[in-house]
Scaffold this motif. Structure first.
Motif, PDB file in Angstrom:
ATOM      1  N   MET A 151       0.835  -1.208   0.000  1.00 13.87           N
ATOM      2  CA  MET A 151       0.000   0.000   0.000  1.00 13.87           C
ATOM      3  C   MET A 151       0.869   1.257   0.000  1.00 13.87           C
ATOM      4  O   MET A 151       0.669   2.176  -0.786  1.00 13.87           O
ATOM      5  CB  MET A 151      -0.916  -0.014   1.232  1.00 13.87           C
ATOM      6  N   THR A 152       1.884   1.275   0.886  1.00 19.97           N
ATOM      7  CA  THR A 152       2.768   2.429   0.984  1.00 19.97           C
ATOM      8  C   THR A 152       3.568   2.610  -0.298  1.00 19.97           C
ATOM      9  O   THR A 152       3.728   3.727  -0.786  1.00 19.97           O
ATOM     10  CB  THR A 152       3.743   2.264   2.176  1.00 19.97           C
ATOM     11  N   ALA A 153       4.086   1.498  -0.860  1.00 19.81           N
ATOM     12  CA  ALA A 153       4.872   1.560  -2.096  1.00 19.81           C
ATOM     13  C   ALA A 153       4.030   2.110  -3.245  1.00 19.81           C
ATOM     14  O   ALA A 153       4.501   2.936  -4.028  1.00 19.81           O
ATOM     15  CB  ALA A 153       5.407   0.180  -2.447  1.00 19.81           C
ATOM     16  N   ARG A 154       2.794   1.679  -3.342  1.00 21.15           N
ATOM     17  CA  ARG A 154       1.918   2.189  -4.406  1.00 21.15           C
ATOM     18  C   ARG A 154       1.616   3.663  -4.222  1.00 21.15           C
ATOM     19  O   ARG A 154       1.502   4.414  -5.189  1.00 21.15           O
ATOM     20  CB  ARG A 154       0.601   1.399  -4.421  1.00 21.15           C
ATOM     21  N   PHE A 155       1.508   4.087  -2.965  1.00 20.80           N
ATOM     22  CA  PHE A 155       1.212   5.484  -2.671  1.00 20.80           C
ATOM     23  C   PHE A 155       2.400   6.381  -3.044  1.00 20.80           C
ATOM     24  O   PHE A 155       2.212   7.515  -3.468  1.00 20.80           O
ATOM     25  CB  PHE A 155       0.884   5.646  -1.181  1.00 20.80           C
ATOM     26  N   LEU A 156       3.633   5.855  -2.911  1.00 22.05           N
ATOM     27  CA  LEU A 156       4.836   6.653  -3.168  1.00 22.05           C
ATOM     28  C   LEU A 156       5.399   6.487  -4.578  1.00 22.05           C
ATOM     29  O   LEU A 156       6.275   7.248  -4.972  1.00 22.05           O
ATOM     30  CB  LEU A 156       5.922   6.274  -2.149  1.00 22.05           C
ATOM     31  N   GLU A 157       4.914   5.500  -5.337  1.00 17.10           N
ATOM     32  CA  GLU A 157       5.549   5.212  -6.622  1.00 17.10           C
ATOM     33  C   GLU A 157       5.383   6.327  -7.653  1.00 17.10           C
ATOM     34  O   GLU A 157       6.149   6.390  -8.617  1.00 17.10           O
ATOM     35  CB  GLU A 157       5.037   3.881  -7.188  1.00 17.10           C
ATOM     36  N   TRP A 158       4.446   7.252  -7.454  1.00 11.77           N
ATOM     37  CA  TRP A 158       4.288   8.381  -8.385  1.00 11.77           C
ATOM     38  C   TRP A 158       5.564   9.228  -8.436  1.00 11.77           C
ATOM     39  O   TRP A 158       5.790   9.949  -9.413  1.00 11.77           O
ATOM     40  CB  TRP A 158       3.111   9.270  -7.967  1.00 11.77           C
ATOM     41  N   ILE A 159       6.407   9.120  -7.401  1.00 19.86           N
ATOM     42  CA  ILE A 159       7.616   9.938  -7.344  1.00 19.86           C
ATOM     43  C   ILE A 159       8.530   9.642  -8.523  1.00 19.86           C
ATOM     44  O   ILE A 159       9.067  10.549  -9.144  1.00 19.86           O
ATOM     45  CB  ILE A 159       8.363   9.695  -6.005  1.00 19.86           C
ATOM     46  N   TRP A 160       8.735   8.348  -8.839  1.00 24.66           N
ATOM     47  CA  TRP A 160       9.660   7.998  -9.925  1.00 24.66           C
ATOM     48  C   TRP A 160       9.006   7.165 -11.021  1.00 24.66           C
ATOM     49  O   TRP A 160       9.687   6.694 -11.927  1.00 24.66           O
ATOM     50  CB  TRP A 160      10.883   7.276  -9.349  1.00 24.66           C
ATOM     51  N   HIS A 161       7.682   6.996 -10.968  1.00 24.56           N
ATOM     52  CA  HIS A 161       6.966   6.263 -12.020  1.00 24.56           C
ATOM     53  C   HIS A 161       6.176   7.252 -12.879  1.00 24.56           C
ATOM     54  O   HIS A 161       5.549   8.160 -12.348  1.00 24.56           O
ATOM     55  CB  HIS A 161       5.985   5.260 -11.413  1.00 24.56           C
ATOM     56  N   VAL A 162       6.232   7.059 -14.180  1.00 28.19           N
ATOM     57  CA  VAL A 162       5.462   7.896 -15.112  1.00 28.19           C
ATOM     58  C   VAL A 162       4.482   6.991 -15.837  1.00 28.19           C
ATOM     59  O   VAL A 162       4.889   6.049 -16.525  1.00 28.19           O
ATOM     60  CB  VAL A 162       6.399   8.606 -16.121  1.00 28.19           C
ATOM     61  N   LYS A 163       3.199   7.284 -15.663  1.00 31.97           N
ATOM     62  CA  LYS A 163       2.151   6.496 -16.313  1.00 31.97           C
ATOM     63  C   LYS A 163       1.341   7.391 -17.249  1.00 31.97           C
ATOM     64  O   LYS A 163       1.203   8.588 -17.001  1.00 31.97           O
ATOM     65  CB  LYS A 163       1.205   5.883 -15.282  1.00 31.97           C
ATOM     66  N   GLY A 164       0.808   6.794 -18.297  1.00 33.10           N
ATOM     67  CA  GLY A 164      -0.015   7.566 -19.218  1.00 33.10           C
ATOM     68  C   GLY A 164      -0.665   6.671 -20.255  1.00 33.10           C
ATOM     69  O   GLY A 164      -0.452   5.455 -20.284  1.00 33.10           O
ATOM     70  N   SER A 165      -1.460   7.286 -21.104  1.00 31.48           N
ATOM     71  CA  SER A 165      -2.130   6.537 -22.180  1.00 31.48           C
ATOM     72  C   SER A 165      -2.236   7.425 -23.407  1.00 31.48           C
ATOM     73  O   SER A 165      -2.191   8.650 -23.314  1.00 31.48           O
ATOM     74  CB  SER A 165      -3.517   6.080 -21.730  1.00 31.48           C
ATOM     75  N   LEU A 166      -2.369   6.771 -24.553  1.00 26.44           N
ATOM     76  CA  LEU A 166      -2.430   7.478 -25.822  1.00 26.44           C
ATOM     77  C   LEU A 166      -3.367   6.719 -26.748  1.00 26.44           C
ATOM     78  O   LEU A 166      -3.178   5.519 -26.993  1.00 26.44           O
ATOM     79  CB  LEU A 166      -1.022   7.560 -26.421  1.00 26.44           C
ATOM     80  N   ALA A 167      -4.391   7.407 -27.253  1.00 22.54           N
ATOM     81  CA  ALA A 167      -5.360   6.765 -28.148  1.00 22.54           C
ATOM     82  C   ALA A 167      -4.732   6.521 -29.521  1.00 22.54           C
ATOM     83  O   ALA A 167      -4.026   7.385 -30.050  1.00 22.54           O
ATOM     84  CB  ALA A 167      -6.595   7.649 -28.280  1.00 22.54           C
ATOM     85  N   LEU A 168      -4.961   5.351 -30.085  1.00 19.92           N
ATOM     86  CA  LEU A 168      -4.475   5.011 -31.420  1.00 19.92           C
ATOM     87  C   LEU A 168      -5.602   5.172 -32.428  1.00 19.92           C
ATOM     88  O   LEU A 168      -6.783   5.262 -32.062  1.00 19.92           O
ATOM     89  CB  LEU A 168      -3.971   3.564 -31.441  1.00 19.92           C
ATOM     90  N   THR A 169      -5.245   5.190 -33.689  1.00 20.61           N
ATOM     91  CA  THR A 169      -6.272   5.259 -34.730  1.00 20.61           C
ATOM     92  C   THR A 169      -7.016   3.923 -34.781  1.00 20.61           C
ATOM     93  O   THR A 169      -6.448   2.869 -34.448  1.00 20.61           O
ATOM     94  CB  THR A 169      -5.645   5.548 -36.107  1.00 20.61           C
ATOM     95  N   ALA A 170      -8.262   3.963 -35.171  1.00 19.32           N
ATOM     96  CA  ALA A 170      -9.121   2.767 -35.136  1.00 19.32           C
ATOM     97  C   ALA A 170      -8.582   1.633 -35.996  1.00 19.32           C
ATOM     98  O   ALA A 170      -8.768   0.451 -35.684  1.00 19.32           O
ATOM     99  CB  ALA A 170     -10.525   3.144 -35.593  1.00 19.32           C
ATOM    100  N   ASP A 171      -7.871   1.977 -37.088  1.00 14.59           N
ATOM    101  CA  ASP A 171      -7.399   0.933 -38.003  1.00 14.59           C
ATOM    102  C   ASP A 171      -5.987   0.443 -37.665  1.00 14.59           C
ATOM    103  O   ASP A 171      -5.430  -0.387 -38.365  1.00 14.59           O
ATOM    104  CB  ASP A 171      -7.421   1.450 -39.441  1.00 14.59           C
ATOM    105  N   GLN A 172      -5.395   0.957 -36.567  1.00 17.17           N
ATOM    106  CA  GLN A 172      -4.027   0.579 -36.223  1.00 17.17           C
ATOM    107  C   GLN A 172      -4.020  -0.656 -35.317  1.00 17.17           C
ATOM    108  O   GLN A 172      -4.615  -0.657 -34.237  1.00 17.17           O
ATOM    109  CB  GLN A 172      -3.325   1.749 -35.522  1.00 17.17           C
TER     110      GLN A 172
END
Length: 199
Positions: A1-22
């Motif tokens: 729980m603590t590790a997940r709470f602190l992981e934003w410090i050095w973790h970068v998360k994100g998402s990117l939509a792709l084209t429908a035909d890709q």
């Protein structure tokens, strides 16, 4: 729980939509050249690409990251690239200000312990205020009497000692580096993935 709470410090998360035909295969193939760098190893399994970096070159556009996972997920709105990256450099920039602030605290504490007690200081001041003795030979030769120390000199002597200024400056620099890096690197890597997928 603590590790997940602190992981934003050095973790970068994100998402990117792709084209429908890709397709997932096409998307990961386009992202492949980003990981064909010295010091980088990666593995593709289905819709997932896992990579790690060691002794990466400064010219590597993703050199700040040490590893991560990229995954293509199918959603009702269309395929989406989700990524989860880790960076020891961001962790170092986050911890460095804490280290320098602890140095500043130690410097202040050392300065307090090194100061003489008030009684000793008062005795020294009394001695300084008394007229300094002059040798009889100096008097006979007509030499001027020795001068008392000036107030400015006393203040200079009192101000001497270790100061935490440098530690505060370095703490501020690394804190600024972390904030800028945390925001900027997240945007840069997303832009990098977008350009690769659209190429």
């Amino acid at each position: 729980m603590t590790a997940r709470f602190l992981e934003w410090i050095w973790h970068v998360k994100g998402s990117l939509a792709l084209t429908a035909d890709q397709s997932a295969d096409e998307a990961l193939t386009k992202l492949g050249p980003l990981f064909n760098q010295s010091g980088t190893s990666y593995e593709r399994r289905g819709d997932t690409l896992t990579f790690s970096k060691k002794d990466q070159a400064a010219q590597d556009k993703m050199s700040i990251f040490d590893g991560g996972v990229l995954k293509i997920e199918r959603e009702p709105a269309g395929p989406v690239l989700r990524y989860h990256l880790t960076s020891r450099a961001l962790l170092f920039c986050f911890l460095a200000p804490l280290l320098f602030l602890s140095f500043a605290g130690l410097t202040i504490a050392a300065g307090k312990f090194s100061k003489p007690p008030a009684e000793e200081t008062a005795k020294k001041d009394d001695k300084k205020d008394k007229a300094l003795p002059q040798h009889w030979i100096d008097k006979a030769l007509g030499a001027p009497a020795p001068e008392k120390p000036k107030e400015d000199d006393k203040k200079k002597d009192e101000g001497k000692g270790p100061k935490p200024t440098a530690a505060y400056v370095f703490a501020g620099l690394f804190a600024a580096l972390y904030v800028v890096g945390r925001i900027l690197e997240g945007r840069l890597v997303k832009s990098l993935f977008r350009k690769s997928l659209l190429s």
